[in-house]
Design an enzyme around this catalytic site. Structure first.
Site, PDB file in Angstrom:
ATOM      1  CB  SER A  41      -0.907  -0.014   1.245  1.00 10.23           C
ATOM      2  OG  SER A  41      -1.799   1.084   1.246  1.00 10.23           O
ATOM      3  CE1 TYR A  50      -2.446   6.999   5.078  1.00 11.70           C
ATOM      4  CE2 TYR A  50      -2.400   6.968   2.684  1.00 11.70           C
ATOM      5  CZ  TYR A  50      -3.040   7.282   3.866  1.00 11.70           C
ATOM      6  OH  TYR A  50      -4.283   7.870   3.829  1.00 11.70           O
ATOM      7  N   GLY A  86      -4.896   5.520  12.964  1.00  7.59           N
ATOM      8  CA  GLY A  86      -6.098   5.601  13.782  1.00  7.59           C
ATOM      9  C   GLY A  86      -6.501   4.263  14.389  1.00  7.59           C
ATOM     10  CG  HIS A  93      -0.213   4.964  -6.210  1.00  8.45           C
ATOM     11  ND1 HIS A  93      -1.244   4.811  -7.115  1.00  8.45           N
ATOM     12  CD2 HIS A  93      -0.659   5.858  -5.289  1.00  8.45           C
ATOM     13  CE1 HIS A  93      -2.258   5.585  -6.765  1.00  8.45           C
ATOM     14  NE2 HIS A  93      -1.940   6.225  -5.666  1.00  8.45           N
ATOM     15  CE  LYS A 103      -2.383   2.822  -3.377  1.00  2.00           C
ATOM     16  NZ  LYS A 103      -3.497   3.663  -3.716  1.00  2.00           N
ATOM     17  CG  ASP A 105      -3.340 -18.585   3.748  1.00  2.00           C
ATOM     18  OD1 ASP A 105      -2.183 -18.320   4.093  1.00  2.00           O
ATOM     19  OD2 ASP A 105      -4.193 -19.027   4.528  1.00  2.00           O
TER      20      ASP A 105
END
Length: 547
Positions: free
Chosen positions: A114, A116, A120, A209, A211, A216
């Site tokens: 990802s 970042y 939170g 960048h 994602k 598994d």
């Protein structure tokens, strides 16, 4: 009949042990193969305004045959699966819940790439799930070899005192032999530029960048990051591939390759390269990029070669008995009914890897007359090549972009707060070109708006002429803009399918996004919230390549 069966068994027993060796041999041969001439011409055609009538691809069959997309397999591996193994996720909450569910069930590997990881409570809950699964792996022999690999961007992941690094360091400390955290650093941020550019602005130079979220043999490909808004009210796209080992293996290897050329996070919050690797910003840039290209393209080429080898073996034994196929083990296995083809596509221009750019341009060039493309981007900043192709071909385009209020930069402090206005200015310029060319019936813009939400979805859906269902979609991290093509590391899937249920899922996904939009008209730009200040108009051409 006995003799042929014995021959098949003999071939199987001989071929299986030498599969890996033959695969490596085929890699070397494949690297020297010529690519199709029309693929090589694609970037050249984009440099000038394309003509309305382009020649059709020589590999296209009938007008409605998905065989027309087989050329993608000349660039990347092709994975044939059943459409029932593909599930479209529709909401941030479903995306988040699915990830947590699969983390808890993981037994062999958790791989996450990802931009970042946020800081939170929801992100902490995700980290806690990983910790619990790792803890259980130490207590249960059946999953004792579970490993966790996380790839993030170094600059974005290091922003602030509490950041992605500090979120993951406890895992590194507690499970040093099972957890790896890699931080990609662009080779273009170096020297005086790295010293002078402040936090946030240094992220404009280039980022990791991709994602990809892998558990598994289950893979989620998305454009969403690991941050609370992406789990609650930031609309993106997400596709889950269930029980697809070969695809999971490919992305595992891809993330591992990028991680190898990245900085390795240590439990004391330091980060350095692996022994023997070239440093991304203190080492020689050309040498680093060449090494990265070699490491990453080896994954693509080897996977492509292995898939072709597997296909040849399957063809050889297609008339064999179940007993014969069992001798082949994994080489002979395949879904009982293949109606969907997965093509993993990457773009890493700093390393001269331009596959996504080539595939996207060729899709636009080869799109048949009266076909439809629904294209969406959270940040509307198309490259000049993409704009020329959209304007110059005869395909019907419905383009979805974010309204200013749902742009991720809306309300930001400082210069970043003007970015939504810059996107409005870019959209207006493109709309003017469409209008002046008399193409407003063929090319239409739509603005997504949903109160309390932001918009980050990207990709396209392709409908062949006369079809009410899409047969192809692109889904992943690229935004079709300059950054995606030239600066960042990107990955997405081209999914080609004959499966009607999957086509229905894709259509429903597309319609769900577009039903929350309004068509852009000339009067749209007269609204007060579309007013663009003079200084924004002046600087946009200068900085549009950085956002």
């Amino acid at each position: 009949m006995a003799a042929p069966m014995e021959v098949n068994r003999l071939l199987a027993s001989v071929l299986k042990p030498f599969a890996a060796g033959l695969t490596r041999l085929k890699v070397g041969l494949r690297r020297r193969e010529r690519r199709s001439s029309y693929l090589l011409l694609a970037p050249l055609l984009c440099e000038t305004k394309p003509q309305a009538d382009l020649p059709s691809s020589p590999c296209c069959g009938s007008a409605h045959s998905i065989q027309r997309f087989q050329w993608i397999g000349e660039l990347v591996p092709t994975f044939g699966i059943s459409g029932s193994q593909v599930k479209i996720l529709n909401s941030p909450s479903e995306f988040y819940g699915t990830m947590k569910e699969h983390i808890k069930m993981a037994k062999k590997r958790i791989v996450m790439a990802s931009l970042y990881l946020g800081t939170g409570p929801l992100e902490q809950e995700l980290v806690d799930c990983i910790e619990e699964t790792l803890q259980r792996s130490q207590e249960e022999p059946m999953i004792s070899d579970l490993r966790v690999s996380v790839l993030l961007d170094c600059i974005r992941g290091s922003r602030g005192k509490k950041n992605s690094r500090t979120m993951l360091i406890p895992l590194l400390k507690k499970f040093p032999n099972q957890v790896r955290v890699a931080l990609y650093h662009t080779p273009d941020l170096r020297g005086i530029l790295k010293f002078l550019l402040p936090e946030r602005f240094n992220e404009t130079i280039g980022l990791q960048h991709i994602k990809v979220y892998l558990f598994d043999n289950n893979v989620i490909i998305s454009g969403a990051n690991l941050s609370d808004s992406y789990f609650m009210n930031r609309q993106d796209r997400y596709v889950l591939l269930h029980n697809c080992q070969e695809i999971a293996d490919f992305f595992d290897e891809l993330v591992n390759a990028v991680s190898d050329v990245s900085l390795q996070l240590q439990h004391n919050d330091t980060a350095d390269v692996k022994p023997g690797m070239i440093h991304p910003f203190t080492g020689n840039r050309a040498d680093f990029c060449a090494a990265a290209n070699k490491r990453i393209m080896a994954v693509v080429n080897e996977a492509r070669s292995e898939q072709q080898f597997r296909n040849h073996i399957r063809d050889l034994f297609e008339n064999s008995s179940e007993e014969d196929l069992h001798v082949l083990g994994d080489i002979g296995t395949a879904p009982k009914f293949i109606d969907t083809w997965i093509y993993p596509i990457i773009q890493m221009r700093p390393f001269e890897i331009r596959i996504d750019e080539q595939v996207t341009e060729t899709l636009m060039i080869e799109a048949e007359a009266n076909s439809k493309m629904y294209l969406t981007s959270g940040y509307f900043n198309l490259t000049q090549a993409y704009m020329n192709l959209i304007l110059g071909t005869s395909t019907d385009y419905q383009i979805l972009l974010a309204s200013p209020e749902v742009n991720g930069f809306f309300g930001a402090r400082g210069v970043a707060g003007a970015i939504p206005s810059a996107y409005v200015y870019i959209a207006r310029q493109f709309y003017n070109r469409v209008y002046q060319s008399g193409l407003q019936d063929r090319i239409r813009l739509h603005e997504y708006f949903r109160k309390g939400w932001t918009f980050h979805a990207k990709g396209l859906w392709y409908y062949l002429s006369g079809s009410k269902w899409p047969c192809l979609t692109l889904i992943g991290s690229p935004n079709f803009g300059y950054r995606s093509v030239h600066r960042d590391l990107e990955a997405q899937l081209a999914i080609v399918t004959e499966n009607h249920k999957l086509q229905q899922q894709l259509k429903q996904e597309q319609e769900h996004l577009y039903c929350l939009s309004n068509e852009v008209l000339t009067t749209t730009f007269d609204q007060p919230n579309r007013y663009v200040k003079l200084w924004v108009k002046l600087v946009t051409p200068l900085i549009k390549n950085f956002f």
